[in-house]
Motif scaffolding. Structure first.
Motif, short mmCIF file in Angstrom:
data_model
loop_
_atom_site.label_atom_id
_atom_site.label_comp_id
_atom_site.label_asym_id
_atom_site.label_seq_id
_atom_site.Cartn_x
_atom_site.Cartn_y
_atom_site.Cartn_z
N TRP A 36 20.54 19.23 24.09
CA TRP A 36 19.73 18.84 25.24
C TRP A 36 18.72 17.78 24.82
O TRP A 36 18.10 17.89 23.75
N TYR A 37 18.58 16.78 25.67
CA TYR A 37 17.58 15.73 25.53
C TYR A 37 16.78 15.68 26.83
O TYR A 37 17.20 16.24 27.85
N ARG A 38 15.68 14.99 26.79
CA ARG A 38 14.95 14.72 28.03
C ARG A 38 14.34 13.32 27.97
O ARG A 38 14.11 12.78 26.88
N GLN A 39 14.09 12.79 29.15
CA GLN A 39 13.46 11.48 29.25
C GLN A 39 12.46 11.49 30.39
O GLN A 39 12.84 11.70 31.55
N ALA A 40 11.22 11.29 30.03
CA ALA A 40 10.15 11.19 31.02
C ALA A 40 9.99 9.72 31.41
O ALA A 40 10.36 8.82 30.64
N PRO A 41 9.43 9.45 32.58
CA PRO A 41 9.24 8.06 33.02
C PRO A 41 8.44 7.25 32.00
O PRO A 41 7.39 7.69 31.53
N GLY A 42 8.98 6.10 31.64
CA GLY A 42 8.30 5.21 30.72
C GLY A 42 8.39 5.62 29.26
O GLY A 42 7.76 4.99 28.40
N LYS A 43 9.16 6.66 28.97
CA LYS A 43 9.28 7.13 27.59
C LYS A 43 10.73 7.09 27.13
O LYS A 43 11.65 7.04 27.93
N GLN A 44 10.89 7.15 25.81
CA GLN A 44 12.24 7.17 25.24
C GLN A 44 12.86 8.55 25.41
O GLN A 44 12.16 9.55 25.55
N ARG A 45 14.19 8.56 25.38
CA ARG A 45 14.89 9.84 25.44
C ARG A 45 14.58 10.63 24.18
O ARG A 45 14.64 10.10 23.07
N GLU A 46 14.29 11.90 24.35
CA GLU A 46 13.82 12.76 23.27
C GLU A 46 14.80 13.90 23.03
O GLU A 46 15.19 14.60 23.97
#
Length: 115
Positions: A36-46
């Motif tokens: 699982w990854y996540r991506q918040a607005p304006g940020k890189q995928r984590e």
């Protein structure tokens, strides 16, 4: 062709819990890892967490102790149990499957944590 379908996202209050699911279909080989990854607005995928077929897991320090990854190999499904959610956990969450050098992604599911 491999497809990943995620579910379980939504809106939750801070401190609450959610469980994300992702089911893979298609030509899936036994030597794979899901994550699982996540991506918040304006940020890189984590990267959040990964799990192998044998159950070996990795969890990022940023979510360790709050998020737990697991999988059901018979169903080709990976889960992300999220607890003690914080507003900063708000993001689009993506499922990932790796087989050798091939990599596949789900369409993403939105998780919104309200304060």
């Amino acid at each position: 062709q491999v497809q990943l379908v995620e579910s379980g996202g939504g809106v939750v209050q801070a401190g609450g819990s959610l469980r994300l699911s992702c089911t893979a279909s298609g030509a899936i080989y036994s030597g794979n890892a899901m994550g699982w990854y996540r991506q918040a607005p304006g940020k890189q995928r984590e990267l959040l967490a990964t799990i192998s077929v044998s159950g070996y897991t990795y969890c990022a320090d940023s979510v360790k102790g709050r998020f737990t990854i697991s999988r059901d190999n018979a169903k080709n499904t990976v889960y992300l149990q999220m607890a003690s959610l914080k507003p900063e956990d708000t993001a689009v969450y993506y499922c990932n499957l790796r087989m050798g050098i091939a990599e596949f992604w789900g369409q993403g599911t939105q998780v919104t944590v309200s304060s």
